[in-house]
Design a protein around this motif. Structure first.
Motif: not given
Ligand code: PRP
Length: 179
Positions: A9-11, A168, A147, A18, A128, A145, A14-15
């Protein structure tokens, strides 16, 4: 372990990006202050570690462990303190660091408990936000994020205490768990 994973869902990338953005915001907002970051164990551990190294302020850290899920995938709504803070938070600017806010029951209990200890302020930073599942409305100050309502593991999040070390956030294959 990777074989149990469905969609990522989130690589990691990306983490990382962010988290750096959130840390920049936090560093701005708390300029001139020395906030106390309170990590909610165990899930918040990895996020705290990455977030704090990007924050350009003299932060202190402390830990609290609570439990609401046990080994199930659904929140029970019953919150217990398993381990309390070491620090006195009176007059401190407290920033709660969480991996995920789901129903909001856990966070609501934590905020209520900490507020009674008379801190200067309490804010929340969560990686999250599963906002569709919220039962208790709580303002979230920093969110990584939003989700969908899927059972996720990795980057601190577990199922049956496993998968926390995945770098991830991913959806577990449905056949891996029973509700
Ligand atoms: C998770 C998460 C939050 C809580 C969110 O912790 O870290 O603390 O659940 O759920 P809620 O919004 O529905 O209350 P968990 O109880 O799974 O413990 P863990 O971090 O040790 O895995």
């Amino acid at each position: 372990m990777e074989n149990d994973i469905g969609e990522i869902l989130i690589t990691e990338e990306q983490i990382r990006e962010r988290t750096a953005e959130l840390a920049r915001e936090i560093s701005e907002d708390y300029r001139g202050k020395d906030p106390l970051l309170i990590c909610i164990l165990k899930g918040g551990l990895m996020f705290l570690a990455d977030l704090m190294r990007e924050i350009q302020l003299p932060v202190e850290i402390d830990f609290m462990a609570v439990s609401s899920y046990g080994d199930a995938t659904e929140s029970s709504g019953i919150v217990r303190i398993l381990m309390d803070l070491q620090r006195n938070i009176q007059g401190r600017h407290v920033l709660i660091v969480e991996d995920i806010i789901d129903t909001g029951q856990t966070l609501s209990y934590i905020i209520e408990t900490l507020r009674a200890r008379d801190p200067a302020s309490i804010k929340v930073c969560t990686l999250l936000d599963k906002s569709a599942r919220r039962e208790v409305e709580i303002p979230l100050d920093y969110v990584g994020f939003d989700i969908p309502d899927k059972f996720v593991v990795g980057y601190g999040l577990d199922y049956g205490e496993i998968y926390r070390n995945l770098p991830y956030v991913a959806v577990l294959k449905p056949e891996m768990y029973s509700t």
